[in-house]
Design a protein around this motif. Structure first.
Motif, PDB file in Angstrom:
ATOM      1  N   ARG A   1      -0.970   5.646  -7.324  1.00  0.00           N
ATOM      2  CA  ARG A   1      -0.293   4.589  -6.558  1.00  0.00           C
ATOM      3  C   ARG A   1      -0.114   3.332  -7.412  1.00  0.00           C
TER       4      ARG A   1
ATOM      5  N   GLY B   1     -13.367  14.933  -2.299  1.00  0.00           N
ATOM      6  CA  GLY B   1     -12.464  14.036  -1.582  1.00  0.00           C
ATOM      7  C   GLY B   1     -12.411  12.657  -2.229  1.00  0.00           C
ATOM      8  N   VAL B   2     -13.590  12.155  -2.646  1.00  0.00           N
ATOM      9  CA  VAL B   2     -13.625  10.847  -3.314  1.00  0.00           C
ATOM     10  C   VAL B   2     -12.843  10.899  -4.619  1.00  0.00           C
TER      11      VAL B   2
ATOM     12  N   LEU C   1      -9.166  10.867  -3.844  1.00  0.00           N
ATOM     13  CA  LEU C   1      -8.746   9.522  -3.426  1.00  0.00           C
ATOM     14  C   LEU C   1      -8.622   8.590  -4.633  1.00  0.00           C
ATOM     15  N   GLN C   2      -9.553   8.734  -5.583  1.00  0.00           N
ATOM     16  CA  GLN C   2      -9.462   7.902  -6.785  1.00  0.00           C
ATOM     17  C   GLN C   2      -8.206   8.240  -7.596  1.00  0.00           C
TER      18      GLN C   2
ATOM     19  N   LEU D   1      -5.419   9.515  -6.394  1.00  0.00           N
ATOM     20  CA  LEU D   1      -4.270   9.012  -5.640  1.00  0.00           C
ATOM     21  C   LEU D   1      -4.125   7.508  -5.797  1.00  0.00           C
ATOM     22  N   HIS D   2      -5.269   6.801  -5.841  1.00  0.00           N
ATOM     23  CA  HIS D   2      -5.207   5.349  -6.032  1.00  0.00           C
ATOM     24  C   HIS D   2      -4.626   5.012  -7.400  1.00  0.00           C
TER      25      HIS D   2
END
Length: 221
Positions: free
Chosen positions: A162, A151-152, A155-156, A158-159
């Motif tokens: 973004r 998950g981390v 998220l990284q 996706l960041h």
């Protein structure tokens, strides 16, 4: 599974087995030897009770699902210790004659030892089930950690995506601004060219009229 609880448990099982042997030996003795053996057993029983209290405190400090299993084991240990204490009292009573003592050794002690063996067998089965539950808990915890790491990582990613999208958006805004400026410049140039066309057209018209007048006056003379 608590390593602290397992340590206390191993100590208790070893002590309980040793006390059972001493109790059996004390039943066959008499006089001072019997008193000394029973004194050793009583001291061991106190140590066993202390270990059970420690196991109880440790079990109650753990998670509910683990605590329930450990407390069930503790009830078996307490029952086993109570049987041992009752046997010590019977041996120490001194009211049994030789025949009763022989009968106790041949029947009562056999029943007690059989019961203790059955209890220990159940305790071993409970311990095995607890170890299996501990392994499942460890596997679940490892899976949870792996899922958390995944998950981390997501998220990284996706960041980062973004940030790339924000950069592209800012670039597009810059392009839009440049296009707007270019459009204004082209509009101004177009207007200037139109104005120059009208001026040139007017000049040509004036020249044509002037030439026509000159020719007219010359031909008229």
């Amino acid at each position: 599974m608590s390593e602290v609880f397992e340590g206390y448990e191993r100590q208790y099982c070893e002590l309980s087995a040793n006390l059972s042997k001493k109790c059996t030996a004390a039943g066959a003795l008499a006089g001072e030897q019997k008193k000394q053996k029973l004194s050793d057993v009583r001291a061991g029983v106190e140590d066993a009770e202390a270990l059970i209290r420690k196991m109880d405190l440790e079990a109650r400090s753990l998670q509910p699902n683990v605590k329930a299993v450990l407390l069930a084991k503790l009830r078996e240990y307490k029952s086993d210790l109570n049987n041992l204490k009752s046997e010590v009292k019977r041996i120490a009573s001194g009211n049994l004659n030789a025949a009763a003592r022989d009968e106790l050794l041949e029947s009562g002690m056999a029943d007690t030892l059989t019961a203790s063996a059955d209890q220990r067998s159940r305790l071993m089965m409970t311990t095995e089930r607890l170890n299996q539950s501990g392994d499942r808990i460890k596997d679940s915890r490892r899976t949870m950690l792996e899922t958390e790491e995944l998950g981390v990582s997501i998220l990284q990613d996706l960041h980062s995506q973004r940030q790339a999208l924000l950069h592209a958006n800012n670039t597009l805004h810059g392009v839009d601004d440049n296009i707007g400026k270019s459009k204004k410049i082209l509009t101004a140039i177009s207007r200037r060219m139109s104005r120059n066309k009208w001026i040139i057209g007017t000049i040509i018209a004036v020249l044509i009229i002037a030439i026509a007048l000159v020719l007219y006056f010359k031909l008229a003379k």
